[in-house]
Motif scaffolding. Structure first.
Motif, PDB file in Angstrom:
ATOM      1  N   UNK A 142       0.815  -1.207   0.000  1.00 34.93           N
ATOM      2  CA  UNK A 142       0.000   0.000   0.000  1.00 34.93           C
ATOM      3  C   UNK A 142       0.850   1.258   0.000  1.00 34.93           C
ATOM      4  N   UNK A 143       1.995   1.216   0.702  1.00 37.61           N
ATOM      5  CA  UNK A 143       2.903   2.352   0.683  1.00 37.61           C
ATOM      6  C   UNK A 143       3.450   2.625  -0.710  1.00 37.61           C
ATOM      7  N   UNK A 144       3.733   1.568  -1.474  1.00 38.53           N
ATOM      8  CA  UNK A 144       4.192   1.748  -2.855  1.00 38.53           C
ATOM      9  C   UNK A 144       3.128   2.474  -3.680  1.00 38.53           C
ATOM     10  N   UNK A 145       1.876   2.063  -3.528  1.00 40.39           N
ATOM     11  CA  UNK A 145       0.795   2.700  -4.280  1.00 40.39           C
ATOM     12  C   UNK A 145       0.587   4.151  -3.842  1.00 40.39           C
ATOM     13  N   UNK A 146       0.673   4.413  -2.552  1.00 33.66           N
ATOM     14  CA  UNK A 146       0.469   5.777  -2.052  1.00 33.66           C
ATOM     15  C   UNK A 146       1.562   6.704  -2.589  1.00 33.66           C
ATOM     16  N   UNK A 147       2.808   6.263  -2.521  1.00 32.02           N
ATOM     17  CA  UNK A 147       3.900   7.075  -3.050  1.00 32.02           C
ATOM     18  C   UNK A 147       3.725   7.288  -4.556  1.00 32.02           C
ATOM     19  N   UNK A 158       0.839   7.423  -6.207  1.00 29.17           N
ATOM     20  CA  UNK A 158      -0.240   8.382  -6.433  1.00 29.17           C
ATOM     21  C   UNK A 158       0.237   9.805  -6.138  1.00 29.17           C
ATOM     22  N   UNK A 159       0.966   9.994  -5.040  1.00 26.70           N
ATOM     23  CA  UNK A 159       1.436  11.328  -4.671  1.00 26.70           C
ATOM     24  C   UNK A 159       2.426  11.880  -5.693  1.00 26.70           C
ATOM     25  N   UNK A 160       3.195  11.017  -6.321  1.00 26.51           N
ATOM     26  CA  UNK A 160       4.171  11.457  -7.304  1.00 26.51           C
ATOM     27  C   UNK A 160       3.689  11.340  -8.733  1.00 26.51           C
ATOM     28  N   UNK A 161       2.377  11.157  -8.940  1.00 26.55           N
ATOM     29  CA  UNK A 161       1.800  10.994 -10.286  1.00 26.55           C
ATOM     30  C   UNK A 161       2.452   9.828 -11.017  1.00 26.55           C
ATOM     31  N   UNK A 162       2.678   8.746 -10.289  1.00 23.70           N
ATOM     32  CA  UNK A 162       3.250   7.527 -10.857  1.00 23.70           C
ATOM     33  C   UNK A 162       2.390   6.323 -10.477  1.00 23.70           C
ATOM     34  N   UNK A 173       9.843   0.498  -4.831  1.00 20.31           N
ATOM     35  CA  UNK A 173       9.891   1.910  -4.438  1.00 20.31           C
ATOM     36  C   UNK A 173      10.755   2.726  -5.399  1.00 20.31           C
ATOM     37  N   UNK A 174      11.719   2.097  -6.058  1.00 23.48           N
ATOM     38  CA  UNK A 174      12.503   2.817  -7.063  1.00 23.48           C
ATOM     39  C   UNK A 174      11.625   3.288  -8.214  1.00 23.48           C
ATOM     40  N   UNK A 175      10.593   2.525  -8.546  1.00 26.71           N
ATOM     41  CA  UNK A 175       9.726   2.892  -9.663  1.00 26.71           C
ATOM     42  C   UNK A 175       8.867   4.109  -9.357  1.00 26.71           C
ATOM     43  N   UNK A 176       8.543   4.332  -8.099  1.00 33.05           N
ATOM     44  CA  UNK A 176       7.621   5.414  -7.755  1.00 33.05           C
ATOM     45  C   UNK A 176       8.323   6.634  -7.174  1.00 33.05           C
ATOM     46  N   UNK A 177       9.617   6.540  -6.927  1.00 34.23           N
ATOM     47  CA  UNK A 177      10.362   7.683  -6.408  1.00 34.23           C
ATOM     48  C   UNK A 177      10.917   8.518  -7.555  1.00 34.23           C
ATOM     49  N   UNK A 188      17.995   7.838 -15.910  1.00 39.96           N
ATOM     50  CA  UNK A 188      17.500   8.833 -16.861  1.00 39.96           C
ATOM     51  C   UNK A 188      16.025   8.651 -17.180  1.00 39.96           C
ATOM     52  N   UNK A 189      15.317   7.886 -16.364  1.00 37.64           N
ATOM     53  CA  UNK A 189      13.915   7.596 -16.651  1.00 37.64           C
ATOM     54  C   UNK A 189      13.049   8.115 -15.510  1.00 37.64           C
ATOM     55  N   UNK A 190      12.011   8.867 -15.860  1.00 41.85           N
ATOM     56  CA  UNK A 190      11.002   9.299 -14.891  1.00 41.85           C
ATOM     57  C   UNK A 190       9.682   8.659 -15.293  1.00 41.85           C
ATOM     58  N   UNK A 191       9.139   7.839 -14.412  1.00 44.03           N
ATOM     59  CA  UNK A 191       7.932   7.075 -14.740  1.00 44.03           C
ATOM     60  C   UNK A 191       6.671   7.874 -14.431  1.00 44.03           C
TER      61      UNK A 191
END
Length: 350
Positions: free
Chosen positions: A102-107, A109-113, A169-173, A302-305
């Motif tokens: 759930x923390x992965x999903x919350x991060x 959503x907050x980061x538009x990812x 968490x790397x994917x959403x940060x 170099x990637x922003x998801x």
């Protein structure tokens, strides 16, 4: 016009412009991630073949994690056995796993990812399923190695889940925050891996296999995200290869030093309460965890998801005949100056 040269002055070269030879263009992140996924998959296969199906591999596993003198199991005779079992029981709780996912999903959503968060959760669940399937299907032959058993535990599901959570968490940060996750993330994976070996649940090769499995799944998931429209963000300019290599070496060395200091502070009696075999296995697993997470951070540097879940909106194609109709309309509606035409006909050319 020329000045002592056969090249004309003031004229442009007819050939196409060439890039300065300051550095080669970087490969697309998606292809780079796919290549890394293939490499990690080969490393996973080689690890399984070497440690599971060969005499030297099983002998090394037995050397690093010897059987206990009493009981015949692999549980180490140490004061850290009970803390290790507590760590494994806590981390294996479905409630804690649900909170972390759930923390992965919350991060995300907050980061538009949000899409990246959903993919990260999928990586964790896929790591659980794949580790269980491989562990059940892969046979471990009895090669008559002293202290070895035919029970297969490759790869470790606990280590695979711990590694997959860090990589999710790397994917959403955002990009700037990812490198700050290397040391604490690798420390968490190292603690789980050390706990599995101290408690006698897994061998060194099992820990290594769990890390390689999750990194492979992460590279595939990140490559899929970069291949979607708008998912690839190329770097603004190429960085010299030598500079990148030195930076990776320095950051890896700093990470290993910090990780060693953390292990020494948190577990002061680690070296005193373990034999040299498990101690070497724990330190090697910790170093490999730092390298694996650091390589993952480097691959997505170099990637922003960031982006919407759905496909981008398509613009309507331009009408090729619109400009022609507009010009025709203007010509037809333009008023004619008859007086000017009459005067121009009566006046001869001078």
């Amino acid at each position: 016009m020329s000045h002592g040269s056969s090249y004309p002055v003031g004229l442009s070269s007819p050939g196409p412009a060439r890039a300065l030879p300051s550095g080669r263009a970087a490969a697309p992140p998606g292809l780079r991630l796919l290549g890394a996924a293939v490499s990690f998959l080969l490393a996973l296969g080689l690890t399984g073949v070497l440690f599971v199906w060969t005499d030297p591999g099983q002998w090394i596993d037995g050397l690093l994690l010897p059987r206990a003198e009493s009981g015949g199991g692999y549980e180490q005779e140490s004061d850290l056995v009970e803390p290790a079992k507590t760590v494994l029981a806590t981390f294996g709780s479905p409630t804690l796993l649900a909170v972390l996912l759930g923390g992965v999903l919350v991060v995300g959503v907050l980061g538009r990812r949000l899409l990246a968060g959903v993919v990260g959760v999928g990586v964790v669940l896929c790591a659980v399923a794949t580790a269980g399937a491989v562990k059940s299907a892969l046979p471990r032959p009895d090669l008559a190695i002293e202290g070895a058993t035919s029970h297969n535990s490759f790869p470790s599901g606990h280590v695979a889940v711990a590694t997959a959570l860090v990589l999710a968490f790397l994917l959403v940060l955002p990009g700037w925050a990812r490198r700050w996750l290397v040391v604490p993330g690798a420390a968490g994976v190292s603690v789980i891996g050390a706990a599995t070996m101290i408690a006698g649940w897994h061998r060194f090769s099992d820990v290594l296999g769990g890390v390689l499995l999750s990194v492979t799944l992460f590279c595939l998931a990140a490559a899929a995200l970069t291949f979607r429209p708008g998912g690839d963000t190329p770097p603004p300019r190429a960085t010299p290869v030598a500079g990148r290599a030195w930076r990776v070496v320095v950051e890896g060395a700093v990470g290993l030093i910090v990780l060693g200091w953390v292990v020494r502070v948190l577990v002061p009696g680690l070296a005193a309460s373990l034999r040299w075999g498990p101690l070497v296995a724990i330190l090697a697993a910790a170093g490999l965890s730092v390298v694996a997470v650091g390589v993952a951070v480097f691959l997505v540097r170099s990637v922003e998801f960031v982006g919407p879940v759905g496909p981008p909106r398509r613009e309507r194609p331009a009408d090729p005949g619109a400009m022609e109709r507009l010009v025709t309309t203007e010509v037809r509606t333009k008023p004619v100056d008859t007086a000017h035409q009459a005067s121009s006909k009566s006046e001869p050319f001078s």
